[in-house]
Design an enzyme around this catalytic site. Structure first.
Site, PDB file in Angstrom:
ATOM      1  CB  SER A 281      -7.917   0.641   6.134  1.00 21.67           C
ATOM      2  OG  SER A 281      -8.622   1.857   6.225  1.00 21.67           O
TER       3      SER A 281
ATOM      4  CB  SER B  77      -7.828   3.544   3.120  1.00 21.81           C
ATOM      5  OG  SER B  77      -6.927   3.041   4.109  1.00 21.81           O
TER       6      SER B  77
ATOM      7  CE  LYS C  12      -3.861   1.967   2.708  1.00 18.22           C
ATOM      8  NZ  LYS C  12      -4.668   1.757   3.942  1.00 18.22           N
TER       9      LYS C  12
END
Length: 476
Positions: free
Chosen positions: A176, A152, A75
Site C-alpha cells: 500500500s 491503499s 493517510k
C-alpha cells in the site's frame, strides 16, 4: 528555491531556515494547490487553520527542528489527535483518537506541518483507492484522472505526484505504499516488519486503523528517495541514509517477478536494468520458483483473520468509544470491502490461521533467506506492479483488469502480485521511479532486502535514482 514544486523536502526546510521564504507562504501554497486540485480526491480533510497556525509558530521561532515548516500529508488511517481518523469508512467518519501515532508524532516534534489527511481505499482493504464512501470518493491519478493512483495509500501518493507536498505518510500491509508510488511516479518505503515484533523499524502499535498486526506498518512516501530517507531518519533517529556505490552490488532478478508483465512495463524495467548494469550492478538471473505458491498459504489467511482481534484492540487503545467491529462492518460502503469484511466477520480463514503463522510464514521467510544467502545478493529487483495504472471502476472499487489483452483478472491480485510476498515475509521494500510507458504512465521498480537492511536499501535507492532520474510532473 527557484522551482518550489520540484524542490526536495530538505531544500524546502533549508529555504525556510535561511529565511528565503516563510513557513506560512510555503504552507499556504500547499493548501492553495490542494484546493485547486480537489478533483483528484486526494484529501478527506484539509487542515487549513491548524497548518497555518503551526507555520506561524515556525516563523516566530517557536517551533524548530530538522523538518521545521515542511508541509506533509498523512493517510487517514494514521491516528491524529487534532483531526478525525476516519479510515475512509462511514462508521469512523467522526472518530477522534486520543493521541497521534508515534511515527507521526516524531515528524511533528521535528517541526513538520500536517496540511491534511489523505484519502485511501476504504479501511485500507484494497489496492485502487477507489473509495465509494460518500464523504471520500475515488482518488484519481494525476497522470491520467481516469485511472487509479494505486492503493491503499493513493491519496498520499496523488498529493505528492501532483506537487501539493513533497512527502507524507502512508501505510503498507501488502503493497500500500509501494503500489501507489509505482503508479504515480513517486517513492514509497515499506520498512522492516519481520514477524511484527521487535524486528519492526517503526513502532505504531494500535495507533493505525489495522488490518494485521503482523503485517501492517506506517511507511514514508515522497517525490524522491531523498525525501523518504529524510522522513525515515526522523522517525527512527538513525543517521540519514547516504548514496551507496553501485559497482559490484548484486541484485537478484527472479523470473517469477518478471513473467507476465505488461509489454510497456517490461520495456521500461528492462531498460532500467540495462542502465544499472552499465553502472556496474551485477544482475543475478536466478529464479525463486516456489515463492508465489508459498505466499498464497499465508497472505489472505492472515489479512482476513487478524482484524477480528486487531480492530477492537485499536478502538480501545485509541479511546474511540461506542463503535464496534460489527458497526464498522455494517456501514462499509465499497462493495469490494464489503466482501472482505464478510470473510472477516464469519472468520472464514480462522481454521487455517495457526498453520499460516507457525508453519507457512516461516517457510516463506526461509525461501527468501536461502535466496539472499546462496546467491550473495544485496537485494531483489523487480517491477513493483506488472502493469501500469488501470482505469477506475466507480461501481465496485476493485473489479477486473487485463494485461496485454489477456483474460480479465481481479485487479487486486494482479496489482499486488509482486509486492505481497515480501510483505508476508516481513521484508523492507522500496519502490522508485523507473520510467514512463508510451501512454505517459509511470512505471515503478522495487528493491526488497533482508529484514533490517532498510538503510542499505535507501542508500541503494539514492544511487539508483541518480541513474534513472525522477518522474516529470504531471500535466494538470
Amino acid at each position: 528555491m527557484a522551482n518550489s514544486t520540484e524542490a526536495t523536502a530538505a531544500e524546502i526546510v533549508a529555504a525556510i531556515r535561511d529565511k528565503k521564504v516563510t513557513a506560512v507562504s510555503v504552507v499556504q501554497a500547499a493548501l492553495d494547490r490542494a484546493e485547486q486540485l480537489k478533483h483528484l480526491n486526494a484529501f478527506i480533510v484539509l487542515n487549513r487553520d491548524g497548518a497555518l497556525a503551526a507555520a506561524r509558530q515556525v516563523d516566530a521561532g517557536q517551533r524548530a527542528g530538522p523538518l521545521a515548516g515542511l508541509p506533509i500529508v498523512v493517510k487517514d488511517n494514521i491516528n491524529t489527535s487534532d483531526l478525525p481518523t476516519t479510515g475512509g469508512t462511514p462508521a469512523l467518519q467522526h472518530a477522534r483518537p486520543a493521541r497521534n501515532a508515534p511515527s507521526l508524532q516524531k515528524l511533528l516534534d521535528a517541526g513538520a506541518v500536517v496540511i491534511g489527511k489523505t484519502n485511501l481505499h476504504e479501511l485500507a482493504f484494497g489496492i485502487t483507492s477507489t473509495n465509494l464512501a460518500p464523504f471520500a470518493g475515488p482518488v484519481r491519478n494525476p497522470y491520467d484522472v481516469t485511472r487509479i493512483p494505486g492503493g491503499s495509500s493513493g491519496g498520499t501518493s496523488a498529493a505528492i505526484a501532483a506537487r501539493i507536498v513533497t512527502c507524507g505518510l502512508g501505510s503498507d500491509t501488502g503493497g500500500s505504499t509501494r503500489v501507489p508510488a509505482a503508479l504515480t511516479g513517486t517513492v514509497g518505503l515499506r520498512p522492516s516488519v519481520g514477524n511484527g515484533g521487535a524486528e519492526r523499524r517503526y513502532h505504531d502499535d494500535n495507533q493505525v486503523v489495522p488490518i494485521s498486526h503482523t503485517r501492517d506498518t506506517v511507511g514514508p512516501m515522497g517525490r524522491t528517495v531523498a525525501d523518504v530517507a529524510l522522513l525515515d531518519a526522523v522517525i527512527t533517529g538513525a543517521p540519514l541514509a547516504v548514496a551507496a556505490p553501485l559497482r559490484g552490488v548484486r541484485l537478484g532478478i527472479p523470473a517469477c517477478f518478471w513473467n507476465g508483465l505488461d509489454r510497456d512495463v517490461e520495456a521500461v524495467a528492462r531498460a532500467a536494468c540495462a542502465k544499472l548494469a552499465g553502472a556496474g550492478v551485477v544482475l543475478v538471473d536466478i529464479d525463486m520458483p516456489d515463492l508465489f505458491e508459498q505466499n498464497g498459504k499465508v497472505s489472505f489467511v492472515v489479512a482476513l483473520h487478524e482484524p477480528i482481534a486487531d480492530i477492537p484492540a485499536y478502538l480501545a487503545a485509541s479511546g474511540i468509544e461506542g463503535i464496534t467491529l460489527a458497526d464498522i462492518a455494517a456501514k462499509v460502503a465499497s462493495p469490494d470491502v464489503v466482501g472482505a469484511f464478510g470473510a472477516i466477520t464469519t472468520d472464514a480463514f480462522g481454521a487455517a490461521y495457526d498453520d499460516a503463522i507457525r508453519v507457512q510464514r516461516p517457510a516463506l521467510q526461509a525461501i527468501y533467506a536461502a535466496y539472499f544467502r546462496d546467491n550473495r545478493v544485496d537485494a531483489i529487483l523487480f517491477p513493483t506492479t506488472i502493469a501500469p495504472a488501470p482505469l477506475i471502476d466507480e461501481t465496485n472499487g476493485s473489479s477486473e483488469m487485463s494485461v496485454n489483452g489477456g483474460e480479465p483478472a481481479p485487479t487486486f491480485g494482479t496489482m499486488i502480485r509482486n509486492t505481497d510476498p515480501g510483505s508476508n515475509a516481513g521484508l523492507p521494500g522500496l519502490s522508485l521511479y523507473a520510467g514512463m510507458t508510451s501512454d505517459g504512465l509511470p512505471v515503478g521498480l522495487e528493491i526488497d532486502g533482508a529484514v533490517g537492511s532498510d538503510a542499505r536499501l535507501l542508500g541503494l535507492g539514492l544511487s539508483i535514482e541518480m541513474i534513472l532520474g525522477s518522474a516529470p510532473p504531471p500535466k494538470l
